[in-house]
Motif scaffolding. Structure first.
Motif, PDB file in Angstrom:
ATOM      1  N   SER A  87      24.043  39.642  32.674  1.00  0.00           N
ATOM      2  CA  SER A  87      23.743  38.360  32.024  1.00  0.00           C
ATOM      3  C   SER A  87      24.275  37.188  32.831  1.00  0.00           C
ATOM      4  O   SER A  87      23.638  36.134  32.915  1.00  0.00           O
ATOM      5  CB  SER A  87      24.351  38.322  30.623  1.00  0.00           C
ATOM      6  OG  SER A  87      23.883  39.381  29.814  1.00  0.00           O
TER       7      SER A  87
ATOM      8  N   ASP B 108      23.797  25.359  31.118  1.00  0.00           N
ATOM      9  CA  ASP B 108      24.581  25.721  29.931  1.00  0.00           C
ATOM     10  C   ASP B 108      25.865  26.383  30.412  1.00  0.00           C
ATOM     11  O   ASP B 108      26.024  27.601  30.347  1.00  0.00           O
ATOM     12  CB  ASP B 108      23.798  26.663  29.023  1.00  0.00           C
ATOM     13  CG  ASP B 108      24.409  26.752  27.622  1.00  0.00           C
ATOM     14  OD1 ASP B 108      25.630  26.522  27.503  1.00  0.00           O
ATOM     15  OD2 ASP B 108      23.679  27.034  26.664  1.00  0.00           O
TER      16      ASP B 108
ATOM     17  N   VAL C 107      22.489  33.707  33.853  1.00  0.00           N
ATOM     18  CA  VAL C 107      22.935  32.429  33.289  1.00  0.00           C
ATOM     19  C   VAL C 107      23.442  31.480  34.362  1.00  0.00           C
ATOM     20  O   VAL C 107      23.344  30.259  34.220  1.00  0.00           O
ATOM     21  CB  VAL C 107      24.020  32.685  32.221  1.00  0.00           C
ATOM     22  CG1 VAL C 107      24.630  31.383  31.733  1.00  0.00           C
ATOM     23  CG2 VAL C 107      23.428  33.467  31.046  1.00  0.00           C
TER      24      VAL C 107
ATOM     25  N   ASN D  11      24.959  34.916  21.453  1.00  0.00           N
ATOM     26  CA  ASN D  11      25.650  34.242  20.355  1.00  0.00           C
ATOM     27  C   ASN D  11      25.639  35.026  19.050  1.00  0.00           C
ATOM     28  O   ASN D  11      26.487  34.806  18.180  1.00  0.00           O
ATOM     29  CB  ASN D  11      25.024  32.871  20.111  1.00  0.00           C
ATOM     30  CG  ASN D  11      25.343  31.888  21.226  1.00  0.00           C
ATOM     31  OD1 ASN D  11      26.262  32.106  22.011  1.00  0.00           O
ATOM     32  ND2 ASN D  11      24.570  30.818  21.312  1.00  0.00           N
TER      33      ASN D  11
ATOM     34  N   LEU E  82      15.951  31.495  28.851  1.00  0.00           N
ATOM     35  CA  LEU E  82      17.349  31.195  28.534  1.00  0.00           C
ATOM     36  C   LEU E  82      17.615  31.144  27.031  1.00  0.00           C
ATOM     37  O   LEU E  82      18.626  31.701  26.574  1.00  0.00           O
ATOM     38  CB  LEU E  82      17.763  29.878  29.198  1.00  0.00           C
ATOM     39  CG  LEU E  82      19.208  29.425  28.967  1.00  0.00           C
ATOM     40  CD1 LEU E  82      20.199  30.452  29.496  1.00  0.00           C
ATOM     41  CD2 LEU E  82      19.451  28.060  29.621  1.00  0.00           C
TER      42      LEU E  82
ATOM     43  N   LEU F 268      27.851  28.646  28.026  1.00  0.00           N
ATOM     44  CA  LEU F 268      27.322  29.998  27.862  1.00  0.00           C
ATOM     45  C   LEU F 268      27.797  30.893  29.007  1.00  0.00           C
ATOM     46  O   LEU F 268      28.139  32.064  28.795  1.00  0.00           O
ATOM     47  CB  LEU F 268      25.795  29.961  27.811  1.00  0.00           C
ATOM     48  CG  LEU F 268      25.094  31.315  27.659  1.00  0.00           C
ATOM     49  CD1 LEU F 268      25.463  31.976  26.332  1.00  0.00           C
ATOM     50  CD2 LEU F 268      23.579  31.148  27.761  1.00  0.00           C
TER      51      LEU F 268
ATOM     52  N   LYS G  54      20.468  33.414  25.268  1.00  0.00           N
ATOM     53  CA  LYS G  54      21.564  32.731  24.586  1.00  0.00           C
ATOM     54  C   LYS G  54      21.676  33.180  23.133  1.00  0.00           C
ATOM     55  O   LYS G  54      22.782  33.416  22.627  1.00  0.00           O
ATOM     56  CB  LYS G  54      21.344  31.219  24.659  1.00  0.00           C
ATOM     57  CG  LYS G  54      22.453  30.403  24.017  1.00  0.00           C
ATOM     58  CD  LYS G  54      22.220  28.913  24.219  1.00  0.00           C
ATOM     59  CE  LYS G  54      23.336  28.084  23.620  1.00  0.00           C
ATOM     60  NZ  LYS G  54      23.145  26.637  23.886  1.00  0.00           N
TER      61      LYS G  54
END
Length: 414
Positions: free
Chosen positions: A178, A187, A182, A103, A95, A190, A99
């Motif tokens: 993704s 999160d 996720v 980002n 993860l 995210l 992430k």
């Protein structure tokens, strides 16, 4: 107190009933609807909320938590010794890398971006690997960071409008992949970032398939957060956009329209709207019959083969145990070629068996889900709830069986 004037259910010393009422209200569920989904009377629920009936036993508490999408059981019970994550699984070891790639927005590059055709070939291999692997999060978690960076780079380096649209379509699909990774990880911000970027990239691509997939995933994110009106709005808008295109569309676009029709039914079922839910299922089934018998959409799993599994899901969400079992017997699970999707179907079957009072069969079905794709069941809140409930069973054999599975899922220390 919160800014809207309602008490904070996470602040002591609120009683269980008060927490229940606040969380139910925030989820937009009326007392009769929640009571019906629990198989209880509205008057029973009112007495619980008003403290006239003490906190129910663990099986009922877990079912309430499931319906209200309570992620930490302590948020509902107020018992700080009961910190159990239900709808959020463990953070995957990959993860942080995924992430970081999501980002990052590098503005310079010392290499050429891959072509959209190259990215599409990599995406096809990634989807195939996901469907074939029991540890599918590990597999796609390894591939995603490079895919995300290359997709972003391809958009930045596109030289023509057509190239940019093609690159945006690829990037949108990368974000869709993704989102599968996720989802149900610790999160949520995210997850929403990925969903929103996927939708923006899809709209910029002007590609109907990309737009449909992004809408399908965004609606799921809203529904899983109990934002049912938002889920319906996204689904209906996407269907309005796609429907004029369907007569001349390819199988991919037809399949995503069918997947969106089922999502509308799924949301209706979560609301307890029986007729609406089955009506949308009927529409989706008619759409599936327009596809070749062997067709299987690589992202949504929409196909003729999946409609039996979808029927189980509708029945389970409507809390109809007997109908769930009947649909499970009709569904052809062998026809589902994706290991994660097969595991998800087994979990839905297990929910149906438990609703029907067949707890032993439910546990056996969850064991089959674990065999199909261990990383699906490990992150699934419904499966975790059933296993936890059965660790409190009056049957010693069931308790032992559930304890073994709970240890494998990381719910109990080994």
């Amino acid at each position: 107190m919160l800014s809207d004037g309602t008490p904070d259910p996470f602040a002591n010393p609120l009683a269980f009933g008060q927490r229940l009422q606040i969380l139910r209200t925030r989820r937009g569920l009326s007392r009769p609807v929640l009571a019906g989904l629990l198989g209880k009377s509205p008057s029973w629920l009112k007495q619980v909320e008003q403290g006239q009936i003490h906190m129910p036993k663990l099986p009922t508490v877990l079912r309430i938590a499931e319906l209200l999408r309570v992620r930490d059981l302590a948020d509902l019970t107020g018992d700080q010794s009961m910190h159990v994550d239900l709808f959020i699984g463990p953070g995957h070891s990959r993860l942080p890398a995924v992430k970081a790639a999501v980002n990052a927005f590098p503005l310079t590059a010392d290499r050429l971006a891959p072509s959209p055709a190259h990215l599409q070939a990599r995406l096809a291999r990634a989807w195939a690997a996901r469907h074939e692997a029991p540890n599918h999060r590990e597999v796609i978690g390894e591939l995603l960071p490079d895919l995300i960076r290359d997709g972003q780079l391809a958009v930045r380096q596109a030289e023509t409008a057509a190239d940019r649209r093609a690159a945006q379509a690829c990037l949108s699909e990368i974000y869709s992949l993704s989102q599968f990774f996720v989802a149900y990880q610790p999160d949520s911000s995210l997850l929403w970032r990925v969903a929103e970027r996927g939708m923006v990239a899809a709209q910029d691509s002007e590609d109907p398939h990309a737009i449909g997939v992004a809408a399908w995933l965004t609606a799921q994110a809203h529904r899983d957060s109990a934002h049912f009106d938002a889920a319906d709005a996204v689904t209906s808008e996407a269907l309005r956009y796609l429907e004029p295109l369907l007569p001349d569309s390819d199988d991919r676009v037809l399949a995503i329209a069918g997947a969106l029709q089922f999502e509308a039914g799924y949301t209706a079922a979560r609301r307890g709207e029986n007729g609406t839910a089955w009506g949308w299922w009927d529409k989706a089934e008619k759409t599936s019959k327009k596809l070749p018998a062997s067709y299987y959409h690589p992202i949504t799993s929409f196909s003729r083969a999946i409609m039996g599994a979808h029927a189980v899901t509708i029945a389970v969400e409507l809390r109809a145990g007997g109908e769930s079992v009947r649909q499970a017997h009709k569904a052809d699970a062998i026809a589902i070629p994706s290991r994660p999707r097969l595991a998800r179907h087994r979990i839905e079957e297990a929910r149906g068996y438990q609703l029907d009072g067949q707890a032993e069969t439910a546990l056996a079905t969850l064991e089959r889900a674990y065999e199909a794709a261990s990383e699906t069941i490990r992150y699934n809140g419904y499966a975790r709830r059933i296993v936890l409930e059965e660790t409190e069973s009056k049957s010693p054999a069931r308790r032992r069986r559930a304890a073994v599975l709970a240890t494998e899922l990381g719910l109990l220390a080994a």
